[in-house]
Design a protein around this motif. Structure first.
Motif, PDB file in Angstrom:
ATOM      1  N   ASN A  41     -66.036 -11.290  -5.305  1.00 43.28           N
ATOM      2  CA  ASN A  41     -64.652 -11.641  -5.015  1.00 43.28           C
ATOM      3  C   ASN A  41     -64.514 -13.010  -4.399  1.00 43.28           C
ATOM      4  O   ASN A  41     -63.782 -13.858  -4.855  1.00 43.28           O
ATOM      5  N   SER A  42     -65.230 -13.214  -3.322  1.00 41.87           N
ATOM      6  CA  SER A  42     -64.950 -14.414  -2.545  1.00 41.87           C
ATOM      7  C   SER A  42     -65.937 -15.518  -2.850  1.00 41.87           C
ATOM      8  O   SER A  42     -66.042 -16.462  -2.109  1.00 41.87           O
ATOM      9  N   PRO A  56     -53.385 -10.548  -2.348  1.00 40.64           N
ATOM     10  CA  PRO A  56     -52.960 -11.808  -1.739  1.00 40.64           C
ATOM     11  C   PRO A  56     -53.784 -12.981  -2.278  1.00 40.64           C
ATOM     12  O   PRO A  56     -54.770 -12.789  -2.972  1.00 40.64           O
ATOM     13  N   LEU A  57     -53.362 -14.172  -1.933  1.00 36.73           N
ATOM     14  CA  LEU A  57     -54.141 -15.345  -2.311  1.00 36.73           C
ATOM     15  C   LEU A  57     -55.291 -15.540  -1.330  1.00 36.73           C
ATOM     16  O   LEU A  57     -55.207 -15.139  -0.172  1.00 36.73           O
ATOM     17  N   GLY A  70     -57.550 -13.096  -2.609  1.00 37.80           N
ATOM     18  CA  GLY A  70     -58.229 -12.733  -1.373  1.00 37.80           C
ATOM     19  C   GLY A  70     -58.419 -11.227  -1.330  1.00 37.80           C
ATOM     20  O   GLY A  70     -58.091 -10.505  -2.261  1.00 37.80           O
ATOM     21  N   ARG A  71     -58.971 -10.784  -0.233  1.00 38.65           N
ATOM     22  CA  ARG A  71     -59.129  -9.334  -0.039  1.00 38.65           C
ATOM     23  C   ARG A  71     -57.760  -8.704   0.132  1.00 38.65           C
ATOM     24  O   ARG A  71     -56.850  -9.323   0.656  1.00 38.65           O
ATOM     25  N   GLY A  91     -67.704  -3.802   6.867  1.00 33.62           N
ATOM     26  CA  GLY A  91     -67.652  -5.181   6.388  1.00 33.62           C
ATOM     27  C   GLY A  91     -66.373  -5.417   5.627  1.00 33.62           C
ATOM     28  O   GLY A  91     -66.269  -6.344   4.858  1.00 33.62           O
ATOM     29  N   GLY A  92     -65.386  -4.545   5.851  1.00 34.99           N
ATOM     30  CA  GLY A  92     -64.060  -4.795   5.306  1.00 34.99           C
ATOM     31  C   GLY A  92     -63.916  -4.344   3.883  1.00 34.99           C
ATOM     32  O   GLY A  92     -64.770  -3.662   3.321  1.00 34.99           O
ATOM     33  N   GLY A  93     -62.820  -4.744   3.300  1.00 36.37           N
ATOM     34  CA  GLY A  93     -62.376  -4.260   1.989  1.00 36.37           C
ATOM     35  C   GLY A  93     -63.350  -4.550   0.888  1.00 36.37           C
ATOM     36  O   GLY A  93     -64.541  -4.453   1.049  1.00 36.37           O
ATOM     37  N   GLY A  94     -62.833  -4.885  -0.231  1.00 31.97           N
ATOM     38  CA  GLY A  94     -63.702  -5.161  -1.370  1.00 31.97           C
ATOM     39  C   GLY A  94     -64.294  -3.890  -1.893  1.00 31.97           C
ATOM     40  O   GLY A  94     -64.142  -2.825  -1.314  1.00 31.97           O
TER      41      GLY A  94
END
Lengths: 423, 520
Positions: free
Chosen positions: A105-106, B462-463, A67-68, A93-96
């Motif tokens: 990533n996701s 994390p997962l 995950g992030r 838009g958050g991490g990454g």
């Protein structure tokens, strides 16, 4: 070392099974979408499939992945102005990482999964609620009615269609053709035998040889079978579409204050079904929408289903208008006329006998079929009992039915279909 | 063959015919032989766009068992294709012997030739030469095995119902990436043997399982020490294998299905590890082979322009800030690296001699063949990514630490950054880094039979959010409680339970929730 193979003619629908599996798994979603589509679409617009969209989250196949968060390093191409050790604010838009974080990533985002179902599938899902038996579904889905007509003779077919005369004739012809030369030889041999017997009765050797020859020829002729499989001829039948012509469908609906939107939706299903049924049987269909409260009015579909009126109810006004339109625009010798009336059963009490009279005297004689549905869980009211008289008078062209939910629509149609299918 | 007697190009129009395909294939094969490319025999199949979508849906397997997820894949492709949002791939190539390559009938003659060079000689020789494929997959038996798998699963559906099989496959797919052996070579799979051995295996495994879960009391002196030991004594990374061998409640046919998914995952494992190399190698060869065709005058200028147009769109790399950017294009990276190795062999610069003394100035053909045969993406990049390629692609690294407010550009394409970038990029292609490290840790054999997994955290990553779903699937396969511990170093920092436990019930008597998720 290379082989080139043309596979284009191989089956192309290798994925059909998987597609069906998918539809099966997500039938709840699809049914909901179909239901929405039914209430959105015009009832004459049932000829194409529908776009279904399922939330991406419901359809994801879970796997273990990162995950992030934590410390992530990503290499990107196309550096322009960054220098080593530079700090840049984290993009919104958050991490990454920049840009790539979103895609790589996701996996796929939470977009809806959108796909098309065909018209057939659409109707299947729509009919599911209505609890239609398969025969009827097929009928609606587009299996047209055909008339079988004779179309000459064929050498393939069903044993019950054997044409005996043609069969025996061709068997005869084959026997003549196959045994022709043997028969000619036989004739010659017989002549020769006679001649020998007359002229050289002592030439026993030749006579015996010819007699043997004759026996052999007879045996050969006999070996030609009397009837062979390819002699058999069948009457060929082909299917011709039923001649169809024009039909008009009158939709009558009570729009007085007591009719709720839910009631109207049930009515809409009912009208759709009737429309589809007619569509399969007639080339050209016109639909006339008449709505009424205390007075009747011809309207377009949108207004018919979705505008609200208040006030009392006088059903006869609609019947009168229908009768006028029939007389004016739809001559009985050109049009097959169908009527469908939906109401919650309310009527001004003195009006119900009037309705009965109009129906019996002015409308029913010209009708192919007239259906009345009363969409209410309550007790019947005067209108219902008056209509019972109509039913008694025209038992083969009039149906009335009380509906509480969409599943009750079918019985009305059962009668209608039985009648059509028997005809 | 001697140089062609015929002068002039093979074809001038853009329409293809079967004869032309054969001629092109013949010529390309002739040139490929000049470079001594070792390939399996080719089976070139011409298919329609619809068939191509079917091939897509089965994720590159020429035939697969039925599962809804392939239907989903198909619908997705179909939608994008019919709306014109996406072109179909020009080819699909399957690692089998003979090597099957699909050509789409919509392609022009030029595209067909490109695809033949790319798939039938590029990918094909990679499949045959690369050490991962040689060790881990058996090209001659894969088709047979897929036939076996499809039939077996169909039989299971008949016998146990579609739903039961579908649920089982769902669970297996969720763990598919954890169904591969990374270090030991698996037995080659062959359908014939498989069919014969499958029955024997069924009985044998069941007997073993029963032994493992024996509840008959033993002599007391033994039981203490046995229980103290963890089972399995070493952590197991192949989760599906462990399930197949040790899950207490699975029926024999269910174990066989787990095995099928595992085998297929194993078959695809090398492909997942060699994307950059595989595509780079194939692109390098279609580029080289078609250019040779041109040099011999076998193709026209128009053909060449069309070829270059397709070629450059294949290796197009949008920059990180472009709206089309979705990570590094493996075709670009692989192609640039192979081209660069050739350049370093043929025209080495001072820098190359400093960085790659072993290969600068050597015979380029044997050098790139050695590279193709002996590496996977991770080690290939670590070994061969040159400063020139880093500069050409303008690579830079971004460090995203969730404890900091800002992103750090840790290295760029300059003298001090080359090595860092090379290491980081190699790590990025290391499957071991990309996938969370989750292993089977312990089974409580004498207690509640619960299964404990351990996730060893790397860089505090994390997962993902679908972990819970995966645990549900694992729970379905295992049949008893499943715990997932997250460890940082030796310290367990988080434990997830399936079925979930509420906070306050922790440690005390908690209701057994086994029945909430019926074990298939």
């Amino acid at each position: 070392m290379s082989y080139v193979i043309d596979r284009r003619l191989n089956g192309k629908n290798k994925s059909t099974v998987n597609r069906q599996r998918f539809l099966r798994r997500y039938r709840e979603h699809i049914k909901k979408a179909v239901e929405e589509a039914v209430s959105r679409r015009s009832i004459t617009d049932m000829e194409h499939g529908e776009q279904i969209s399922i939330p991406g989250r419901d359809i994801d196949e879970p796997i273990l992945h990162h995950g992030r968060g934590g410390k992530q390093t990503i290499i990107h191409p196309g550096n322009k102005e960054f220098t080593s050790g530079e700090r840049i604010p984290r993009p919104q838009g958050g991490g990454g990482g920049k840009g790539a974080g979103k895609a790589s990533n996701s996996g796929e985002g939470m977009d809806d999964f959108v796909f098309q179902i065909t018209q057939e599938e659409f109707l299947d899902f729509m009919f599911e609620d209505l609890e239609l038996p398969n025969l009827v579904k097929r009928h609606l889905n587009g299996a047209e009615t055909f008339k079988t007509v004779r179309a000459g003779i064929s050498s393939e077919g069903n044993p019950s269609r054997i044409n005996i005369i043609r069969t025996l004739r061709s068997a005869h012809a084959r026997r003549i053709a196959l045994s022709g030369s043997s028969r000619a030889k036989l004739r010659e041999a017989k002549l020769e035998l006679e001649r020998l017997k007359l002229q050289e009765p002592d030439n026993i050797g030749d006579i015996r040889a010819i007699e043997e020859e004759i026996l052999k020829l007879r045996a050969r002729i006999e070996r030609v079978p009397f009837l062979d499989t390819f002699d058999v001829k069948y009457n060929l039948l082909t299917k011709q579409p039923n001649p169809s012509s024009k039909a008009v469908m009158f939709c009558l609906m009570d729009v007085s204050g007591s009719m709720t939107q839910a009631t109207k939706d049930v009515a809409k299903r009912f009208f759709i079904l009737l429309y589809l049924f007619l569509k399969r049987n007639y080339d050209k269909i016109e639909v006339v929408f008449i709505r009424h409260h205390t007075s009747a009015k011809e309207v377009d579909e949108e207004e018919f289903f979705y505008s609200r009126e208040t006030g009392g109810t006088i059903v006869s006004s609609a019947l009168k208008l229908m009768q006028e339109i029939m007389a004016e625009r739809y001559p009985i010798n050109e049009w097959n006329i169908y009527g469908a009336q939906a109401s919650d059963g309310d009527n001004w009490n003195d009006d119900s006998p009037v309705c009965r009279d109009i129906l019996i005297n002015q409308i029913m004689p010209f009708m192919q079929y007239y259906t009345y549905v009363e969409i209410t869980p309550r007790e019947h009211q005067a209108l219902w009992y008056e209509y019972e008289a109509v039913r008694d008078a025209f038992s083969d062209a009039f149906a009335q039915q009380q509906l509480v939910s969409a599943a009750d629509i079918y019985p009305v149609f059962r009668e209608l279909f039985q009648r059509r299918l028997a005809a | 063959m001697t140089p062609r007697e015929r002068k002039g190009p093979i074809s001038t129009g853009s329409e293809w015919t079967f004869d032309l395909i054969r001629t092109y294939d013949h010529e390309i094969a002739r040139i490929a032989e000049r470079y001594a490319l070792d390939t399996y025999p080719n089976q070139i199949e011409v298919i329609t766009a619809e068939q191509m979508m079917d091939a897509y849906a089965s994720v590159g397997m020429p035939l697969g068992y039925h599962h809804w997820s392939y239907g989903k894949h198909f619908l997705h492709t179909e939608k994008n294709y019919t709306r014109g949002q996406m072109g179909l791939a020009y080819e699909i190539v399957i690692n089998s012997d003979p090597c099957i390559a699909y050509l789409m009938e919509e392609n022009t003659m030029c595209m067909q030739a490109l695809v033949i060079a790319h798939a039938c000689y590029g990918h094909n020789s990679f499949f045959k030469g690369n050490y991962l494929f040689r060790t881990w997959t058996d090209a001659s038996s894969i088709i047979d095995y897929l036939v076996f798998a499809k039939q077996y699963i169909m039989k299971c559906e008949e016998r146990h119902g579609i739903d039961a099989v579908e649920n089982l496959l769902d669970s297996c797919h969720a763990l598919m990436n954890y169904g591969v052996d990374r270090y030991k070579r698996p037995y080659p799979i062959s359908a014939e043997e498989e069919r014969q051995r499958q029955k024997i295996r069924e009985e044998h495994i069941q007997r073993q399982i029963n032994d493992l879960w024996r509840t008959i009391p033993r002599g007391e002196h033994k039981s203490d020490e046995r229980d103290a030991k963890r089972f399995p004594s070493e952590p197991q990374e192949n989760i599906l294998y462990f399930i197949e061998k040790h899950a207490p409640l699975l029926e024999p046919w269910q174990r066989e299905v787990v095995r099928i998914v595992r085998k297929i995952a194993q078959y695809f494992y090398p492909q997942r590890q060699t994307q950059v190399m595989n595509e780079g190698w194939a692109t390098f060869w279609h580029y080289t082979l078609v250019n040779d065709l041109y040099d011999e005058g076998l193709v026209t200028d128009g053909f060449m322009l069309e070829f270059l147009q397709s070629h450059s769109s294949v290796i197009f790399q949008p920059a990180f800030d472009s709206p089309y950017y979705s990570g590094i294009n493996p075709y670009t990276l692989g192609f640039s690296m192979f081209m660069d190795i050739r350049r370093m062999c043929e025209n080495p610069t001072e820098e190359d001699k400093r960085w790659f003394p072993d290969i600068a100035g050597t015979d380029w053909l044997s050098t790139i063949k050695f590279a193709m045969q002996s590496f996977k993406d991770e080690s290939f990049i670590l070994q061969y990514l040159s400063p020139k390629v880093i500069r050409d692609l303008k690579l830079f690294s971004i460090l995203d630490d969730d404890h900091k407010d800002e992103l750090l550009v840790s290295a760029i394409h300059d003298e001090s950054g080359y090595r860092t970038i090379r290491e980081l990029l190699a790590a990025q292609y290391n499957l071991g880094n990309r996938e969370p490290n989750v292993q089977i840790w312990n089974v409580d054999r004498r207690g509640d039979r619960s299964l404990t997994l351990r996730h060893t955290q790397h860089d505090r990553k994390p997962l993902g959010e679908s972990t819970d779903e995966v645990l549900k699937h694992l729970h379905r396969l295992w049949g008893f409680d499943v715990h997932l511990e997250t460890a940082s170093g030796d310290q367990v920092i988080n434990v997830q339970h399936m079925p979930p436990r509420s906070e306050h019930a922790e440690g005390s008597e908690y209701p057994r929730l086994d029945l909430a998720f019926s074990p298939i």
